[in-house]
Design an enzyme around this catalytic site. Sequence first.
Site, PDB file in Angstrom:
ATOM      1  N   LYS A   1       0.812  -1.219   0.000  1.00 58.42           N
ATOM      2  CA  LYS A   1       0.000   0.000   0.000  1.00 58.42           C
ATOM      3  C   LYS A   1       0.848   1.273   0.000  1.00 58.42           C
ATOM      4  O   LYS A   1       0.595   2.204  -0.771  1.00 58.42           O
ATOM      5  CB  LYS A   1      -0.923  -0.034   1.220  1.00 58.42           C
ATOM      6  CG  LYS A   1      -1.619   1.240   1.550  1.00 58.42           C
ATOM      7  CD  LYS A   1      -2.403   1.076   2.835  1.00 58.42           C
ATOM      8  CE  LYS A   1      -1.499   0.872   4.055  1.00 58.42           C
ATOM      9  NZ  LYS A   1      -0.994   2.124   4.650  1.00 58.42           N
TER      10      LYS A   1
ATOM     11  N   ARG B   1      -7.937   5.329  10.113  1.00 58.18           N
ATOM     12  CA  ARG B   1      -7.776   3.966  10.618  1.00 58.18           C
ATOM     13  C   ARG B   1      -9.020   3.460  11.313  1.00 58.18           C
ATOM     14  O   ARG B   1      -9.166   2.270  11.566  1.00 58.18           O
ATOM     15  CB  ARG B   1      -6.646   3.922  11.660  1.00 58.18           C
ATOM     16  CG  ARG B   1      -5.297   3.717  11.049  1.00 58.18           C
ATOM     17  CD  ARG B   1      -4.258   3.712  12.139  1.00 58.18           C
ATOM     18  NE  ARG B   1      -2.994   4.126  11.579  1.00 58.18           N
ATOM     19  CZ  ARG B   1      -1.981   3.300  11.369  1.00 58.18           C
ATOM     20  NH1 ARG B   1      -2.066   2.045  11.719  1.00 58.18           N
ATOM     21  NH2 ARG B   1      -0.883   3.731  10.827  1.00 58.18           N
TER      22      ARG B   1
ATOM     23  N   ARG C   1      10.592 -13.023   5.570  1.00 58.54           N
ATOM     24  CA  ARG C   1      11.592 -11.944   5.619  1.00 58.54           C
ATOM     25  C   ARG C   1      12.765 -12.298   6.517  1.00 58.54           C
ATOM     26  O   ARG C   1      12.609 -12.767   7.637  1.00 58.54           O
ATOM     27  CB  ARG C   1      10.949 -10.667   6.176  1.00 58.54           C
ATOM     28  CG  ARG C   1      10.435  -9.724   5.117  1.00 58.54           C
ATOM     29  CD  ARG C   1       9.575  -8.673   5.766  1.00 58.54           C
ATOM     30  NE  ARG C   1      10.381  -7.785   6.597  1.00 58.54           N
ATOM     31  CZ  ARG C   1      10.691  -6.547   6.233  1.00 58.54           C
ATOM     32  NH1 ARG C   1      10.261  -6.071   5.090  1.00 58.54           N
ATOM     33  NH2 ARG C   1      11.396  -5.782   7.023  1.00 58.54           N
TER      34      ARG C   1
ATOM     35  N   ARG D   1      13.736 -10.991  12.321  1.00 58.96           N
ATOM     36  CA  ARG D   1      13.528 -10.012  13.382  1.00 58.96           C
ATOM     37  C   ARG D   1      12.273 -10.373  14.169  1.00 58.96           C
ATOM     38  O   ARG D   1      11.337 -10.945  13.623  1.00 58.96           O
ATOM     39  CB  ARG D   1      13.394  -8.615  12.768  1.00 58.96           C
ATOM     40  CG  ARG D   1      14.651  -8.192  12.034  1.00 58.96           C
ATOM     41  CD  ARG D   1      14.658  -6.733  11.769  1.00 58.96           C
ATOM     42  NE  ARG D   1      13.297  -6.262  11.462  1.00 58.96           N
ATOM     43  CZ  ARG D   1      13.024  -5.085  10.949  1.00 58.96           C
ATOM     44  NH1 ARG D   1      13.991  -4.258  10.674  1.00 58.96           N
ATOM     45  NH2 ARG D   1      11.788  -4.735  10.713  1.00 58.96           N
TER      46      ARG D   1
ATOM     47  N   ARG E   1      -0.993  -8.702  14.131  1.00 55.91           N
ATOM     48  CA  ARG E   1      -1.119  -7.419  13.438  1.00 55.91           C
ATOM     49  C   ARG E   1      -2.195  -7.470  12.367  1.00 55.91           C
ATOM     50  O   ARG E   1      -2.983  -6.551  12.206  1.00 55.91           O
ATOM     51  CB  ARG E   1       0.213  -7.036  12.771  1.00 55.91           C
ATOM     52  CG  ARG E   1       1.114  -6.202  13.630  1.00 55.91           C
ATOM     53  CD  ARG E   1       2.054  -5.311  12.842  1.00 55.91           C
ATOM     54  NE  ARG E   1       2.686  -5.882  11.694  1.00 55.91           N
ATOM     55  CZ  ARG E   1       3.973  -6.256  11.631  1.00 55.91           C
ATOM     56  NH1 ARG E   1       4.735  -6.168  12.685  1.00 55.91           N
ATOM     57  NH2 ARG E   1       4.472  -6.736  10.521  1.00 55.91           N
TER      58      ARG E   1
END
Length: 229
Positions: A26, A101, A140, A173, A184
């Site tokens: 996005k 949001r 990742r 991470r 999330r």
Amino acid sequence: MADAPGPGANGLCRALIFLGPPGAGKGTQAREIAKLYGVPHVSSGDMFREHVERDSPLGRRAKPFMESGELVPDEIVLGMVEERISRPDCARGFVLDGFPRTLPQAQKLDEVLGSLPCRKELVMHFVVDTAQLLRRLTGRRTCAVGGEIYNIYNHPPKSPGRCDHDGGELIQRPDDREEVIRGRLGTYEARTRLLVDYYRRQGILVDLDGMAPPAEVTARIAAILAQAR
Ligand SMILES: [Zn+2]
């Protein structure tokens, strides 16, 4: 696409709202479209940082929330957005990234936008396959030495676990762990459902395939904007 100035002067003259989960591209699209149309990319993250850096009254109020990782209250965010979009560079339209949001934020934003001499806003909604997105995000890996970013699924290093550039160890991470990302995405979906309904009912929401290659998504958005009234 470099020679297609999309719209030209005064072409956009509306607010574009980009709604999408973390990892759907996005932010990249918002920047790209803003550049293509020559309008500001108004990102909530940049706005927060700017206010904190110049120690503005709103920045001072937002800081404790940002530092504790809590959502900055609606009233503070809206103050920042109002101030930002009333600057002259936003007169021909702008791209909102990371705002609104929540439903109350969207409703208040409508009041502000209603007073601007622009066309009705359009909402670009990035639709994703959650399982696929989860895979993409948990793949990742970050180089412990130089910070280079890899992905074990779609951008692997030449030798497993080692950075191509400096041989550094590739680590996952804490933010990229599956349970963190799942959390999330869950928060995003719960919060966004109401927003999506709100905008869909007004007939100003466009669903985009957030899993498509970035260049395709950009072209699709430009095509939608070319047709929009
Ligand atoms: Zn490295």
